[in-house]
Write a protein that holds these residues in place. Sequence first.
Motif, PDB file in Angstrom:
ATOM      1  N   ASN A  34      13.009  -2.262  13.193  1.00  0.00           N
ATOM      2  CA  ASN A  34      11.225  -1.453  13.609  1.00  0.00           C
ATOM      3  C   ASN A  34      10.154  -0.578  12.772  1.00  0.00           C
ATOM      4  O   ASN A  34       9.417   0.441  12.355  1.00  0.00           O
ATOM      5  CB  ASN A  34      10.698  -1.352  15.007  1.00  0.00           C
ATOM      6  N   VAL A  35      11.324   1.094  12.652  1.00  0.00           N
ATOM      7  CA  VAL A  35      10.963   1.967  11.924  1.00  0.00           C
ATOM      8  C   VAL A  35      10.590   1.819  10.277  1.00  0.00           C
ATOM      9  O   VAL A  35       9.217   2.131   9.954  1.00  0.00           O
ATOM     10  CB  VAL A  35      12.167   3.098  12.256  1.00  0.00           C
ATOM     11  N   VAL A  36      11.288   0.846   9.701  1.00  0.00           N
ATOM     12  CA  VAL A  36      11.049   0.332   8.566  1.00  0.00           C
ATOM     13  C   VAL A  36      10.302  -0.516   8.764  1.00  0.00           C
ATOM     14  O   VAL A  36       9.220  -1.118   7.340  1.00  0.00           O
ATOM     15  CB  VAL A  36      12.140  -0.448   8.283  1.00  0.00           C
ATOM     16  N   SER A  37       9.852  -1.042   9.649  1.00  0.00           N
ATOM     17  CA  SER A  37       8.795  -2.211   9.459  1.00  0.00           C
ATOM     18  C   SER A  37       7.566  -1.280   9.830  1.00  0.00           C
ATOM     19  O   SER A  37       6.605  -1.857   8.697  1.00  0.00           O
ATOM     20  CB  SER A  37       8.666  -3.521  10.935  1.00  0.00           C
ATOM     21  N   HIS A  38       7.262  -0.024  10.635  1.00  0.00           N
ATOM     22  CA  HIS A  38       6.354   0.432  10.293  1.00  0.00           C
ATOM     23  C   HIS A  38       5.938   0.543   9.510  1.00  0.00           C
ATOM     24  O   HIS A  38       4.460   1.724   9.140  1.00  0.00           O
ATOM     25  CB  HIS A  38       6.602   1.597  12.323  1.00  0.00           C
ATOM     26  N   ALA A  39       7.220   2.145   8.525  1.00  0.00           N
ATOM     27  CA  ALA A  39       6.939   2.649   7.551  1.00  0.00           C
ATOM     28  C   ALA A  39       5.793   1.510   6.560  1.00  0.00           C
ATOM     29  O   ALA A  39       5.104   1.395   5.765  1.00  0.00           O
ATOM     30  CB  ALA A  39       8.563   2.526   6.684  1.00  0.00           C
ATOM     31  N   ARG A  40       6.544  -0.098   6.425  1.00  0.00           N
ATOM     32  CA  ARG A  40       5.506  -0.659   5.363  1.00  0.00           C
ATOM     33  C   ARG A  40       5.245  -0.788   5.484  1.00  0.00           C
ATOM     34  O   ARG A  40       3.825  -1.098   5.096  1.00  0.00           O
ATOM     35  CB  ARG A  40       6.511  -1.974   5.504  1.00  0.00           C
ATOM     36  N   GLU A  41       3.957  -1.154   7.070  1.00  0.00           N
ATOM     37  CA  GLU A  41       2.580  -1.800   7.683  1.00  0.00           C
ATOM     38  C   GLU A  41       2.154  -0.805   7.344  1.00  0.00           C
ATOM     39  O   GLU A  41       0.470  -0.650   7.001  1.00  0.00           O
ATOM     40  CB  GLU A  41       2.414  -1.926   8.804  1.00  0.00           C
ATOM     41  N   THR A  42       2.635   0.664   7.700  1.00  0.00           N
ATOM     42  CA  THR A  42       2.054   2.035   7.027  1.00  0.00           C
ATOM     43  C   THR A  42       1.113   2.349   5.739  1.00  0.00           C
ATOM     44  O   THR A  42       0.357   2.226   5.162  1.00  0.00           O
ATOM     45  CB  THR A  42       2.564   3.012   7.765  1.00  0.00           C
ATOM     46  N   LEU A  43       2.263   1.543   4.934  1.00  0.00           N
ATOM     47  CA  LEU A  43       2.162   1.767   3.562  1.00  0.00           C
ATOM     48  C   LEU A  43       1.684   1.111   3.381  1.00  0.00           C
ATOM     49  O   LEU A  43       0.471   0.622   1.974  1.00  0.00           O
ATOM     50  CB  LEU A  43       3.387   1.902   2.143  1.00  0.00           C
ATOM     51  N   ARG A  44       1.401  -0.582   3.625  1.00  0.00           N
ATOM     52  CA  ARG A  44       0.687  -1.681   3.371  1.00  0.00           C
ATOM     53  C   ARG A  44      -1.357  -1.152   3.421  1.00  0.00           C
ATOM     54  O   ARG A  44      -1.946  -1.690   2.143  1.00  0.00           O
ATOM     55  CB  ARG A  44       0.463  -2.591   3.674  1.00  0.00           C
ATOM     56  N   THR A  45      -1.394  -0.237   4.246  1.00  0.00           N
ATOM     57  CA  THR A  45      -2.951   0.098   4.497  1.00  0.00           C
ATOM     58  C   THR A  45      -3.675   1.338   3.741  1.00  0.00           C
ATOM     59  O   THR A  45      -4.651   1.445   3.468  1.00  0.00           O
ATOM     60  CB  THR A  45      -3.245   0.540   5.846  1.00  0.00           C
ATOM     61  N   VAL A  46      -2.385   1.641   2.685  1.00  0.00           N
ATOM     62  CA  VAL A  46      -2.948   3.153   1.862  1.00  0.00           C
ATOM     63  C   VAL A  46      -1.812   2.639   0.000  1.00  0.00           C
ATOM     64  O   VAL A  46      -1.719   3.541  -0.249  1.00  0.00           O
ATOM     65  CB  VAL A  46      -2.610   4.127   1.907  1.00  0.00           C
ATOM     66  N   ARG A  47      -1.859   1.088  -0.100  1.00  0.00           N
ATOM     67  CA  ARG A  47      -1.202   0.728  -1.423  1.00  0.00           C
ATOM     68  C   ARG A  47      -2.025   1.805  -2.681  1.00  0.00           C
ATOM     69  O   ARG A  47      -1.440   2.279  -3.378  1.00  0.00           O
ATOM     70  CB  ARG A  47      -0.867  -0.495  -1.312  1.00  0.00           C
ATOM     71  N   GLU A  48      -3.307   1.785  -2.614  1.00  0.00           N
ATOM     72  CA  GLU A  48      -3.588   2.631  -3.843  1.00  0.00           C
ATOM     73  C   GLU A  48      -3.259   3.464  -3.739  1.00  0.00           C
ATOM     74  O   GLU A  48      -3.708   4.172  -5.186  1.00  0.00           O
ATOM     75  CB  GLU A  48      -5.584   2.454  -3.679  1.00  0.00           C
ATOM     76  N   THR A  49      -2.855   4.700  -2.964  1.00  0.00           N
ATOM     77  CA  THR A  49      -2.660   6.103  -3.057  1.00  0.00           C
ATOM     78  C   THR A  49      -1.248   6.440  -3.464  1.00  0.00           C
ATOM     79  O   THR A  49      -1.250   7.285  -4.256  1.00  0.00           O
ATOM     80  CB  THR A  49      -2.929   6.283  -1.133  1.00  0.00           C
ATOM     81  N   LEU A  50      -0.789   4.999  -3.970  1.00  0.00           N
ATOM     82  CA  LEU A  50       0.843   5.339  -3.698  1.00  0.00           C
ATOM     83  C   LEU A  50       1.079   4.698  -5.349  1.00  0.00           C
ATOM     84  O   LEU A  50       1.184   3.429  -5.518  1.00  0.00           O
ATOM     85  CB  LEU A  50       1.629   5.871  -3.007  1.00  0.00           C
ATOM     86  N   PRO A  51       2.435   5.286  -6.135  1.00  0.00           N
ATOM     87  CA  PRO A  51       2.879   3.709  -7.253  1.00  0.00           C
ATOM     88  C   PRO A  51       2.982   3.098  -6.660  1.00  0.00           C
ATOM     89  O   PRO A  51       4.341   2.517  -5.292  1.00  0.00           O
ATOM     90  CB  PRO A  51       4.309   4.777  -7.237  1.00  0.00           C
ATOM     91  N   GLN A  52       2.836   1.379  -7.701  1.00  0.00           N
ATOM     92  CA  GLN A  52       3.639   0.103  -7.079  1.00  0.00           C
ATOM     93  C   GLN A  52       5.119   0.226  -6.696  1.00  0.00           C
ATOM     94  O   GLN A  52       5.447  -0.611  -5.635  1.00  0.00           O
ATOM     95  CB  GLN A  52       3.022  -0.344  -7.827  1.00  0.00           C
ATOM     96  N   ASP A  53       5.426   1.197  -7.428  1.00  0.00           N
ATOM     97  CA  ASP A  53       7.183   1.092  -6.512  1.00  0.00           C
ATOM     98  C   ASP A  53       7.109   1.236  -5.839  1.00  0.00           C
ATOM     99  O   ASP A  53       8.680   0.982  -5.427  1.00  0.00           O
ATOM    100  CB  ASP A  53       7.533   1.845  -8.126  1.00  0.00           C
ATOM    101  N   CYS A  54       6.902   2.765  -4.717  1.00  0.00           N
ATOM    102  CA  CYS A  54       6.927   2.896  -3.407  1.00  0.00           C
ATOM    103  C   CYS A  54       7.034   1.456  -2.491  1.00  0.00           C
ATOM    104  O   CYS A  54       7.619   1.025  -1.678  1.00  0.00           O
ATOM    105  CB  CYS A  54       6.049   3.941  -3.034  1.00  0.00           C
ATOM    106  N   TRP A  55       5.532   0.756  -3.007  1.00  0.00           N
ATOM    107  CA  TRP A  55       5.614  -0.266  -2.483  1.00  0.00           C
ATOM    108  C   TRP A  55       6.596  -1.195  -2.590  1.00  0.00           C
ATOM    109  O   TRP A  55       7.304  -2.016  -1.685  1.00  0.00           O
ATOM    110  CB  TRP A  55       4.201  -1.336  -2.886  1.00  0.00           C
ATOM    111  N   VAL A  56       6.811  -1.180  -3.816  1.00  0.00           N
ATOM    112  CA  VAL A  56       7.828  -2.554  -4.103  1.00  0.00           C
ATOM    113  C   VAL A  56       9.757  -1.835  -3.418  1.00  0.00           C
ATOM    114  O   VAL A  56      10.632  -2.903  -2.762  1.00  0.00           O
ATOM    115  CB  VAL A  56       8.207  -2.562  -5.550  1.00  0.00           C
ATOM    116  N   ALA A  57       9.824  -0.718  -3.702  1.00  0.00           N
ATOM    117  CA  ALA A  57      11.074  -0.748  -2.639  1.00  0.00           C
ATOM    118  C   ALA A  57      10.717  -0.568  -1.413  1.00  0.00           C
ATOM    119  O   ALA A  57      12.126  -0.594  -0.907  1.00  0.00           O
ATOM    120  CB  ALA A  57      10.875   1.043  -3.084  1.00  0.00           C
TER     121      ALA A  57
END
Length: 311
Positions: free
Chosen positions: A87-110
Amino acid sequence: MLSRVADNLYWFSRYVRRAENMARLIDVNGQIQLDLPRGAHIAWRPLVNTLGAGAQFERLHGGETPHEADVVRFLLVEPDNPVALRNVVSHARETLRTVRETLPQDCWVAINDLHLYIESNPERAGSRRHRPEFLGRIVDGCMHVSALLTANVSRDTGYQFLRLGTAIEQADMTSRIIDTAAAGLIQARSDDDAEAFQAMQWMGVLRSLAAYQMYRRHLRQKVSVELALEFLLKNREFPRSVLFCLSRIQGILPQMPPRRQVEQVFRGAMGLVFDANPTRLAVVGPGSFVDRLQQELAALHGAVHESYFQA
């Protein structure tokens, strides 16, 4: 920067560091168990309390003595455990989903790849045979994300919130992992074995924090409770020590909008660690000190949340 974006960046970095530390702790616990002689065993239940999930575990499993598989599954992949690694990893993914434009695309892929791996292989968490590979994949995935954040993100205000979240989370997780040793993970067969098992237990704590090799490099002595506490609480050069994390926060705060409340609470946490006496803690046990430290870190988080994210 919008407070919502700052909040999400802060929590994304906290979730990534939390998942990495949880995976390391559980993996090292399993390795220690393999090295124990017959008649000695690991008490897995203290890990649940250390990670703040005791009440939820009791609700799901009652008061009976838990088996290793029950605790490991609960901490890694239990859907009804909000602090489970899955659930911690899932929370990280959902949190990043809302601010994907602020971080490199590679972070979202990873982080997405890591999430999909866990969701596709939950049965590996409960298997002694496959668990080391499962946990190693999680540690590698979290370190990959951390490396991308360090190497590829502009050093703007958003980056400072990422660093702040990482530093607070690591200080908190270091204190919690110390607390697992204070709770007595290894159940000795007799008093004659207690000293040897205590050294093994604190070696496990150091390995959980990827600190054993650096401990030997800095101190060049056998592992003892006093020296391990000195290293993990007050070493200024090891990135996972509490003092190093607090010193990093001290360097971050001047680069952010000034907030008197945050600075005041931070000074309380720093003072507590500066005044800590590892020799005394080794005698009386670090449990009470760790509780106070976690309260100070919780207060620091609360001050950050109120000062920056509720605006």
